[in-house]
Design a protein around this motif. Structure first.
Motif, PDB file in Angstrom:
ATOM      1  N   ILE A   1     116.899 -32.610 -15.942  1.00 45.08           N
ATOM      2  CA  ILE A   1     116.588 -34.090 -15.981  1.00 45.08           C
ATOM      3  C   ILE A   1     116.721 -34.590 -17.524  1.00 45.08           C
ATOM      4  CG2 ILE A   1     115.142 -33.746 -14.103  1.00 45.08           C
ATOM      5  CD1 ILE A   1     112.768 -34.571 -16.025  1.00 45.08           C
ATOM      6  N   LYS A   2     117.002 -35.955 -17.567  1.00 45.28           N
ATOM      7  CA  LYS A   2     117.122 -36.543 -18.797  1.00 45.28           C
ATOM      8  C   LYS A   2     115.713 -37.405 -18.790  1.00 45.28           C
ATOM      9  CE  LYS A   2     122.158 -36.983 -17.985  1.00 45.28           C
ATOM     10  NZ  LYS A   2     123.378 -37.987 -17.928  1.00 45.28           N
ATOM     11  N   ALA A   3     115.224 -37.286 -19.798  1.00 43.55           N
ATOM     12  CA  ALA A   3     114.060 -37.816 -20.245  1.00 43.55           C
ATOM     13  C   ALA A   3     114.117 -38.809 -21.625  1.00 43.55           C
ATOM     14  CB  ALA A   3     112.783 -37.080 -20.636  1.00 43.55           C
ATOM     15  N   GLU A   4     113.957 -40.350 -21.033  1.00 42.67           N
ATOM     16  CA  GLU A   4     114.234 -41.004 -22.177  1.00 42.67           C
ATOM     17  C   GLU A   4     112.837 -41.348 -22.694  1.00 42.67           C
ATOM     18  OE1 GLU A   4     117.091 -43.372 -24.597  1.00 42.67           O
ATOM     19  OE2 GLU A   4     117.384 -41.968 -22.747  1.00 42.67           O
ATOM     20  N   TYR A   5     112.703 -40.854 -24.062  1.00 39.87           N
ATOM     21  CA  TYR A   5     111.287 -41.228 -24.645  1.00 39.87           C
ATOM     22  C   TYR A   5     111.539 -42.212 -25.420  1.00 39.87           C
ATOM     23  CZ  TYR A   5     109.531 -36.409 -24.373  1.00 39.87           C
ATOM     24  OH  TYR A   5     108.993 -35.010 -23.784  1.00 39.87           O
ATOM     25  N   ILE A   6     110.598 -43.409 -25.048  1.00 43.57           N
ATOM     26  CA  ILE A   6     110.476 -44.719 -25.575  1.00 43.57           C
ATOM     27  C   ILE A   6     109.294 -45.015 -26.508  1.00 43.57           C
ATOM     28  CG2 ILE A   6     110.412 -47.000 -25.033  1.00 43.57           C
ATOM     29  CD1 ILE A   6     111.546 -46.079 -22.244  1.00 43.57           C
ATOM     30  N   TRP A   7     109.556 -45.583 -27.580  1.00 42.38           N
ATOM     31  CA  TRP A   7     108.227 -45.708 -28.522  1.00 42.38           C
ATOM     32  C   TRP A   7     108.595 -47.230 -29.484  1.00 42.38           C
ATOM     33  CZ3 TRP A   7     112.222 -42.583 -29.987  1.00 42.38           C
ATOM     34  CH2 TRP A   7     112.815 -42.525 -31.346  1.00 42.38           C
ATOM     35  N   ILE A   8     107.333 -47.607 -29.717  1.00 36.21           N
ATOM     36  CA  ILE A   8     107.489 -48.949 -30.545  1.00 36.21           C
ATOM     37  C   ILE A   8     107.314 -48.452 -32.155  1.00 36.21           C
ATOM     38  CG2 ILE A   8     106.134 -51.110 -31.038  1.00 36.21           C
ATOM     39  CD1 ILE A   8     105.078 -49.642 -28.058  1.00 36.21           C
TER      40      ILE A   8
ATOM     41  N   THR B   1     116.997 -39.324 -25.969  1.00 41.95           N
ATOM     42  CA  THR B   1     116.964 -38.606 -24.688  1.00 41.95           C
ATOM     43  C   THR B   1     116.800 -37.193 -25.065  1.00 41.95           C
ATOM     44  OG1 THR B   1     118.652 -40.131 -23.799  1.00 41.95           O
ATOM     45  CG2 THR B   1     118.458 -37.920 -22.716  1.00 41.95           C
ATOM     46  N   ARG B   2     116.038 -36.557 -24.198  1.00 37.54           N
ATOM     47  CA  ARG B   2     115.591 -35.104 -24.271  1.00 37.54           C
ATOM     48  C   ARG B   2     116.078 -34.360 -22.931  1.00 37.54           C
ATOM     49  NH1 ARG B   2     110.333 -32.120 -27.070  1.00 37.54           N
ATOM     50  NH2 ARG B   2     111.149 -30.051 -26.666  1.00 37.54           N
ATOM     51  N   ILE B   3     116.486 -33.479 -22.934  1.00 37.03           N
ATOM     52  CA  ILE B   3     116.877 -32.683 -21.590  1.00 37.03           C
ATOM     53  C   ILE B   3     115.818 -31.850 -21.381  1.00 37.03           C
ATOM     54  CG2 ILE B   3     118.603 -31.254 -20.320  1.00 37.03           C
ATOM     55  CD1 ILE B   3     119.477 -34.214 -21.347  1.00 37.03           C
ATOM     56  N   LEU B   4     115.140 -31.987 -20.123  1.00 37.58           N
ATOM     57  CA  LEU B   4     114.083 -31.038 -19.752  1.00 37.58           C
ATOM     58  C   LEU B   4     114.280 -30.260 -18.413  1.00 37.58           C
ATOM     59  CD1 LEU B   4     111.215 -33.555 -20.200  1.00 37.58           C
ATOM     60  CD2 LEU B   4     111.809 -31.780 -21.847  1.00 37.58           C
ATOM     61  N   ALA B   5     113.841 -29.208 -18.182  1.00 38.91           N
ATOM     62  CA  ALA B   5     113.851 -28.065 -16.969  1.00 38.91           C
ATOM     63  C   ALA B   5     113.324 -29.175 -15.904  1.00 38.91           C
ATOM     64  CB  ALA B   5     113.329 -26.932 -17.182  1.00 38.91           C
ATOM     65  N   ASN B   6     112.004 -29.787 -15.772  1.00 34.81           N
ATOM     66  CA  ASN B   6     111.535 -30.618 -15.068  1.00 34.81           C
ATOM     67  C   ASN B   6     110.621 -31.418 -15.839  1.00 34.81           C
ATOM     68  OD1 ASN B   6     108.947 -29.170 -15.461  1.00 34.81           O
ATOM     69  ND2 ASN B   6     110.130 -27.246 -14.616  1.00 34.81           N
ATOM     70  N   ALA B   7     109.850 -32.359 -15.012  1.00 36.33           N
ATOM     71  CA  ALA B   7     109.058 -33.419 -15.342  1.00 36.33           C
ATOM     72  C   ALA B   7     107.493 -32.935 -15.231  1.00 36.33           C
ATOM     73  CB  ALA B   7     109.485 -34.632 -14.738  1.00 36.33           C
ATOM     74  N   ASP B   8     107.246 -31.512 -14.962  1.00 35.24           N
ATOM     75  CA  ASP B   8     105.889 -31.312 -14.760  1.00 35.24           C
ATOM     76  C   ASP B   8     105.152 -31.564 -15.919  1.00 35.24           C
ATOM     77  OD1 ASP B   8     106.672 -30.703 -12.031  1.00 35.24           O
ATOM     78  OD2 ASP B   8     107.209 -28.367 -12.548  1.00 35.24           O
TER      79      ASP B   8
ATOM     80  N   GLY C   1     118.991 -43.070 -12.657  1.00 34.13           N
ATOM     81  CA  GLY C   1     118.784 -42.768 -11.074  1.00 34.13           C
ATOM     82  C   GLY C   1     118.401 -41.193 -10.989  1.00 34.13           C
ATOM     83  N   GLY C   2     118.530 -40.672 -10.009  1.00 39.13           N
ATOM     84  CA  GLY C   2     118.188 -39.192  -9.599  1.00 39.13           C
ATOM     85  C   GLY C   2     116.722 -38.699  -9.932  1.00 39.13           C
ATOM     86  N   ASP C   3     116.427 -37.997 -10.595  1.00 38.55           N
ATOM     87  CA  ASP C   3     115.262 -37.360 -11.060  1.00 38.55           C
ATOM     88  C   ASP C   3     114.842 -37.724 -12.199  1.00 38.55           C
ATOM     89  OD1 ASP C   3     114.569 -36.303  -8.679  1.00 38.55           O
ATOM     90  OD2 ASP C   3     115.542 -34.371  -8.850  1.00 38.55           O
ATOM     91  N   HIS C   4     115.713 -38.461 -13.212  1.00 41.04           N
ATOM     92  CA  HIS C   4     115.718 -38.577 -14.552  1.00 41.04           C
ATOM     93  C   HIS C   4     114.461 -39.644 -14.734  1.00 41.04           C
ATOM     94  CE1 HIS C   4     119.351 -36.507 -14.973  1.00 41.04           C
ATOM     95  NE2 HIS C   4     120.050 -37.519 -14.148  1.00 41.04           N
ATOM     96  N   ILE C   5     113.966 -39.705 -15.968  1.00 37.10           N
ATOM     97  CA  ILE C   5     112.748 -40.347 -16.257  1.00 37.10           C
ATOM     98  C   ILE C   5     112.627 -41.248 -17.506  1.00 37.10           C
ATOM     99  CG2 ILE C   5     111.256 -38.936 -14.668  1.00 37.10           C
ATOM    100  CD1 ILE C   5     110.528 -37.693 -17.198  1.00 37.10           C
ATOM    101  N   LEU C   6     111.963 -42.347 -17.677  1.00 38.49           N
ATOM    102  CA  LEU C   6     111.380 -43.018 -18.741  1.00 38.49           C
ATOM    103  C   LEU C   6     109.941 -42.487 -19.178  1.00 38.49           C
ATOM    104  CD1 LEU C   6     112.555 -46.644 -17.712  1.00 38.49           C
ATOM    105  CD2 LEU C   6     114.121 -45.006 -18.863  1.00 38.49           C
ATOM    106  N   VAL C   7     110.177 -42.141 -20.623  1.00 38.18           N
ATOM    107  CA  VAL C   7     108.707 -41.675 -20.967  1.00 38.18           C
ATOM    108  C   VAL C   7     108.229 -42.571 -22.119  1.00 38.18           C
ATOM    109  CG1 VAL C   7     107.545 -39.812 -22.141  1.00 38.18           C
ATOM    110  CG2 VAL C   7     109.695 -38.997 -20.516  1.00 38.18           C
ATOM    111  N   LEU C   8     107.121 -43.332 -21.730  1.00 38.03           N
ATOM    112  CA  LEU C   8     106.513 -44.240 -22.871  1.00 38.03           C
ATOM    113  C   LEU C   8     105.689 -43.131 -23.702  1.00 38.03           C
ATOM    114  CD1 LEU C   8     106.433 -47.144 -23.869  1.00 38.03           C
ATOM    115  CD2 LEU C   8     104.138 -47.234 -22.378  1.00 38.03           C
TER     116      LEU C   8
END
Length: 340
Positions: free
Chosen positions: A3-10, A23-30, A66-73
């Motif tokens: 999955i693509k995890a978009e790491y977001i910060w201020i 963006t970081r590629i992860l095996a899963n979001a667990d 979309g899909g299983d991709h996530i935004l990570v604050l």
């Protein structure tokens, strides 16, 4: 599947922080790992010791990929795990915990302005549109500009699971608003930052800039605010607590200035006493009064319970800061008055 995890910060930009992401590629979001970044490029470090740490604090479905991709604050920490000086979320957490029993909730009204190049969307080249009046909640191509962006942004906020509760066109052409809440301080602030991220990314696809400038056009045009609606359990049960909260925000000039000095950049240009604002350095409150610093909605006076609206925060305010200040000031006063 990765999955693509978009790491977001201020970041640490002053006077108004910016959002950053990668963006970081992860095996899963667990389990979301911490990550590092170059703080010397985000105004959060010097080059000789530039590593800073991203600590995931909330994740959301990514409505863009979309899909299983996530935004990570994320919160920003030093390499020893302590909060970075720019990490205002870390300052809110202990205040929210201290007054948790009062069950504070917030609704934040985020105004913003679309720009196409150097002009607000809807402003003709080399001139100005008709005076404001018909644009607020307007209908039709002569009144409304950018609706397709706004609707797509709303859909994406909903798909991400954000606590967005409405949208409307605002008083100036190209100016819009969305609302987050009613939820607790940390949730309201987290969701507002992610909604801002989605706003910028969505407008980017149209070649449009979404700005939170407090006074995007000088002259006889409304500024852009983040009116902040606030309530505690006691305020939702009785009117005395409403008045206590209102009085606490103007209890001294020191308190007034403590708030407005942290309510966003260029606040004096917006809070002039005109265009539905009170002067920045004069505190007032009143029922149904949009020219007051703090408004008590008419239905709150009728029902003798509910919430108040602090009309002073700028569109570019840090929500972690404004929620912290309101909780600390109002809840301290309510605690002292035993209205908890």
């Amino acid at each position: 599947m990765a999955i693509k995890a978009e790491y977001i910060w201020i970041d640490g930009t002053q006077p108004t922080a910016k959002l950053r992401s990668k963006t970081r590629i992860l095996a899963n979001a667990d389990k979301l790992p911490t990550w590092g970044f170059d703080g010397s490029s985000t105004n959060q470090a010097e080059g000789h010791a530039s590593d800073r740490v991203l600590e995931p604090v909330a994740s959301f479905p990514d409505p863009i990929r979309g899909g299983d991709h996530i935004l990570v604050l994320c919160e920003v920490n030093e390499t020893d795990g302590t909060p970075h000086v720019s990490n205002t979320r870390a300052l809110l957490r202990p205040i929210a915990e201290r007054f948790a029993a009062q069950e504070s909730i917030f609704g934040i009204e985020q105004e913003y302005t679309f720009f196409k190049g150097s002009r607000p969307l809807g402003f003709p080249e080399g001139g100005f549109p008709a005076p404001q009046g018909g644009y607020y909640c307007g209908i039709g191509a002569e009144e409304v500009f950018g609706r397709e962006i706004v609707e797509l942004h709303l859909d994406r906020c909903l798909a991400a699971g954000l606590a967005i509760c409405g949208i409307n066109a605002e008083v100036m052409p190209g100016q819009w608003e969305f609302q987050i809440g009613p939820v607790d301080a940390l949730t309201a602030s987290d969701h507002l930052w992610v909604a801002r991220y989605l706003l910028y990314r969505t407008a980017e696809e149209f070649g449009i800039d979404a700005t939170l400038d407090a006074k995007p056009v000088r002259g006889d045009w409304n500024g852009a605010g983040a009116h902040t609606n606030f309530s505690t359990k006691a305020m939702r049960e009785g009117y005395d607590a409403i008045i206590t909260a209102c009085e606490s925000l103007g209890a001294s000039q020191e308190i007034v200035l403590e708030h407005v000095s942290q309510y966003g950049d260029d606040i004096q240009a917006r809070l002039t006493g005109k265009h539905e604002t009170a002067p920045w350095n004069v505190y007032s409150y009143g029922v149904s009064d949009r020219g007051a610093s703090v408004r008590i909605p008419w239905q709150v006076e009728v029902e003798k319970k509910g919430y108040i609206e602090d009309r002073r925060p700028n569109a570019n305010v840090d929500p972690y800061v404004v929620t912290r200040l309101l909780v600390n000031t109002c809840c301290s006063a309510l605690e002292k008055a035993d209205q908890v």
